[in-house]
Design a protein around this motif. Sequence first.
Motif, PDB file in Angstrom:
ATOM      1  N   ASN A  83       0.936  -1.240  -0.002  1.00 11.32           N
ATOM      2  CA  ASN A  83       0.046   0.129  -0.038  1.00 11.32           C
ATOM      3  C   ASN A  83       0.959   1.301  -0.150  1.00 11.32           C
ATOM      4  O   ASN A  83       0.573   2.349   0.598  1.00 11.32           O
ATOM      5  N   SER A  86      -0.480   4.887  -1.081  1.00 10.27           N
ATOM      6  CA  SER A  86      -1.351   5.552  -0.264  1.00 10.27           C
ATOM      7  C   SER A  86      -0.496   5.918   1.125  1.00 10.27           C
ATOM      8  O   SER A  86      -0.583   7.173   1.681  1.00 10.27           O
ATOM      9  N   PHE A  89       2.022   8.844   0.567  1.00  8.61           N
ATOM     10  CA  PHE A  89       1.854   9.691  -0.428  1.00  8.61           C
ATOM     11  C   PHE A  89       2.681  11.081   0.423  1.00  8.61           C
ATOM     12  O   PHE A  89       3.167  11.929  -0.291  1.00  8.61           O
TER      13      PHE A  89
END
Length: 111
Positions: A83, A86, A89
């Motif tokens: 992930n 995300s 980020f």
Amino acid sequence: MASRVLDEFVIQEVAKTCPEPFVNFHKCLEDPTIKDKNQCAEFQLALQKCVKTQVTVYRHIEENCSEKIMKYQDCIMKDTEGNSSSKCFDYLKDLRDCAMGVIQTDEKMSK
């Protein structure tokens, strides 16, 4: 500048400064007869070497944003769940903001 503008600026600098390795690497990637893109590794290494030694803006970003680069890389490497886009980020945004600041400073100094 938006992130796309940053990407385009850096790519243009790389293509302008390292035209032969840039073209060779991309030709290899786009060659439909080359199924195993690992065969493009020598072209990728030549491009990386040129970028690291010849592309001034890359060196300036690397010098001035090293802490942000390391934080982003650490986040990606620690992400075992896949992930990173995300979870990391904010680190990527910080890195891009730093890179834009370097580019804007370089542009002001070159005027």
